[in-house]
Design a protein around this motif. Structure first.
Motif, PDB file in Angstrom:
ATOM      1  N   UNK A  12      -2.612  -5.523  -8.904  1.00  0.00           N
ATOM      2  CA  UNK A  12      -1.575  -5.027  -8.008  1.00  0.00           C
ATOM      3  C   UNK A  12      -1.009  -6.162  -7.156  1.00  0.00           C
ATOM      4  N   UNK A  13      -1.845  -7.122  -6.791  1.00  0.00           N
ATOM      5  CA  UNK A  13      -1.395  -8.277  -6.018  1.00  0.00           C
ATOM      6  C   UNK A  13      -0.380  -9.090  -6.821  1.00  0.00           C
ATOM      7  N   UNK A  32     -16.252  -3.387  -9.830  1.00  0.00           N
ATOM      8  CA  UNK A  32     -15.596  -4.528 -10.479  1.00  0.00           C
ATOM      9  C   UNK A  32     -14.226  -4.125 -11.009  1.00  0.00           C
ATOM     10  N   UNK A  33     -14.120  -2.947 -11.566  1.00  0.00           N
ATOM     11  CA  UNK A  33     -12.830  -2.477 -12.073  1.00  0.00           C
ATOM     12  C   UNK A  33     -11.814  -2.276 -10.972  1.00  0.00           C
ATOM     13  N   UNK A  34     -12.259  -1.744  -9.839  1.00  0.00           N
ATOM     14  CA  UNK A  34     -11.340  -1.565  -8.716  1.00  0.00           C
ATOM     15  C   UNK A  34     -10.902  -2.909  -8.138  1.00  0.00           C
ATOM     16  N   UNK A  35     -11.794  -3.891  -8.155  1.00  0.00           N
ATOM     17  CA  UNK A  35     -11.410  -5.239  -7.723  1.00  0.00           C
ATOM     18  C   UNK A  35     -10.384  -5.838  -8.667  1.00  0.00           C
ATOM     19  N   UNK A  36     -10.549  -5.638  -9.957  1.00  0.00           N
ATOM     20  CA  UNK A  36      -9.579  -6.118 -10.944  1.00  0.00           C
ATOM     21  C   UNK A  36      -8.240  -5.404 -10.781  1.00  0.00           C
ATOM     22  N   UNK A  37      -8.283  -4.131 -10.454  1.00  0.00           N
ATOM     23  CA  UNK A  37      -7.042  -3.390 -10.222  1.00  0.00           C
ATOM     24  C   UNK A  37      -6.318  -3.919  -8.983  1.00  0.00           C
ATOM     25  N   UNK A  38      -7.073  -4.258  -7.944  1.00  0.00           N
ATOM     26  CA  UNK A  38      -6.450  -4.811  -6.739  1.00  0.00           C
ATOM     27  C   UNK A  38      -5.812  -6.168  -7.040  1.00  0.00           C
ATOM     28  N   UNK A  39      -6.477  -6.985  -7.838  1.00  0.00           N
ATOM     29  CA  UNK A  39      -5.922  -8.276  -8.218  1.00  0.00           C
ATOM     30  C   UNK A  39      -4.652  -8.112  -9.050  1.00  0.00           C
ATOM     31  N   UNK A  56       1.888  -7.900  -8.622  1.00  0.00           N
ATOM     32  CA  UNK A  56       3.076  -7.030  -8.738  1.00  0.00           C
ATOM     33  C   UNK A  56       3.150  -6.301 -10.085  1.00  0.00           C
ATOM     34  N   UNK A  57       2.013  -6.007 -10.668  1.00  0.00           N
ATOM     35  CA  UNK A  57       1.964  -5.222 -11.913  1.00  0.00           C
ATOM     36  C   UNK A  57       1.298  -3.887 -11.565  1.00  0.00           C
ATOM     37  N   UNK A  58       2.073  -3.025 -10.902  1.00  0.00           N
ATOM     38  CA  UNK A  58       1.528  -1.808 -10.329  1.00  0.00           C
ATOM     39  C   UNK A  58       1.129  -0.766 -11.372  1.00  0.00           C
ATOM     40  N   UNK A  59       1.885  -0.675 -12.431  1.00  0.00           N
ATOM     41  CA  UNK A  59       1.561   0.307 -13.473  1.00  0.00           C
ATOM     42  C   UNK A  59       0.231  -0.054 -14.145  1.00  0.00           C
ATOM     43  N   UNK A  60       0.062  -1.332 -14.473  1.00  0.00           N
ATOM     44  CA  UNK A  60      -1.200  -1.771 -15.078  1.00  0.00           C
ATOM     45  C   UNK A  60      -2.350  -1.629 -14.080  1.00  0.00           C
ATOM     46  N   UNK A  61      -2.090  -1.884 -12.821  1.00  0.00           N
ATOM     47  CA  UNK A  61      -3.130  -1.753 -11.799  1.00  0.00           C
ATOM     48  C   UNK A  61      -3.585  -0.305 -11.666  1.00  0.00           C
ATOM     49  N   UNK A  62      -2.639   0.613 -11.711  1.00  0.00           N
ATOM     50  CA  UNK A  62      -2.993   2.035 -11.625  1.00  0.00           C
ATOM     51  C   UNK A  62      -3.817   2.463 -12.839  1.00  0.00           C
TER      52      UNK A  62
END
Length: 146
Positions: free
Chosen positions: A22-23, A13-20, A25-31
Motif C-alpha cells: 500500500x505504501x 507477516x502478510x499484513x506487513x507485506x500488505x502495508x508495504x 501506491x498499489x492499493x488493489x494488490x495490498x487489499x
C-alpha cells in the motif's frame, strides 16, 4: 498451540507485506494480500486449526485415510478389469451366442434388388481409384512411421 502461533505469525507477516504494498501506491494488490493474510488468523479464531491439528496427529484418522485409499484402489482396478474383459465372451454368456440375424445391422453397400449389372460395372473403376488413394495414404503413414 504451535499451529496457532505459526498461523498468527503468517498473518502478521502478510499484513506487513500488505502495508508495504500500500505504501507503494498499489492499493488493489495490498487489499488482496491483506485478505489472504487474514485467512490463517480467522481459521485460528474459529478453532479450525485446532481441529485439523488434532485430526492429523491421530493414528485412527490415518488408518481411515488408508482404508479410503484401499477402497478407491479396489474400485479403480475392478473397473479396469471389467473394461478389459468386455471383448472376451464366455461360452454361456449371451454375447457368446450367435445373433439371430447377424447381417441385419450391417449397412447395405449395394444399389438394391432392382439394380442392373451395368451399374456394378460402372462402380468397379471407382472402387479401384479409391484403393489407389488409400495406398498413397498408407505409403505416407509408413514413411512417417505410423
Amino acid at each position: 498451540m504451535l499451529a496457532e502461533t505459526i498461523c498468527s505469525a503468517v498473518s502478521a507477516a502478510g499484513l506487513g507485506l500488505a502495508a508495504l504494498t500500500a505504501y507503494r501506491k498499489r492499493f488493489l494488490a495490498a487489499a488482496r494480500i491483506a485478505a489472504y493474510a487474514l485467512v490463517p488468523l480467522g481459521l485460528v479464531m474459529t478453532g479450525v486449526v485446532e481441529w485439523v491439528s488434532g485430526m492429523v496427529f491421530k493414528p485412527t484418522v490415518w488408518a481411515g485415510f488408508g482404508l479410503l485409499a484401499l477402497a478407491w484402489l479396489l474400485f479403480v482396478t475392478t473397473r479396469a478389469v471389467e473394461r478389459r474383459g468386455r471383448g472376451k465372451a464366455v461360452e454361456g454368456s449371451p454375447a457368446a451366442r450367435e445373433a439371430v440375424a447377424p447381417a441385419a445391422s450391417a449397412p447395405s453397400l449395394g444399389a438394391g434388388a432392382g439394380s442392373r449389372p451395368q451399374a456394378t460395372a460402372r462402380q468397379k473403376p471407382q472402387a479401384a481409384a479409391d484403393g489407389e488413394d488409400f495406398s498413397d495414404i498408407e505409403a505416407i503413414l509408413k514413411k512417417h512411421g505410423i
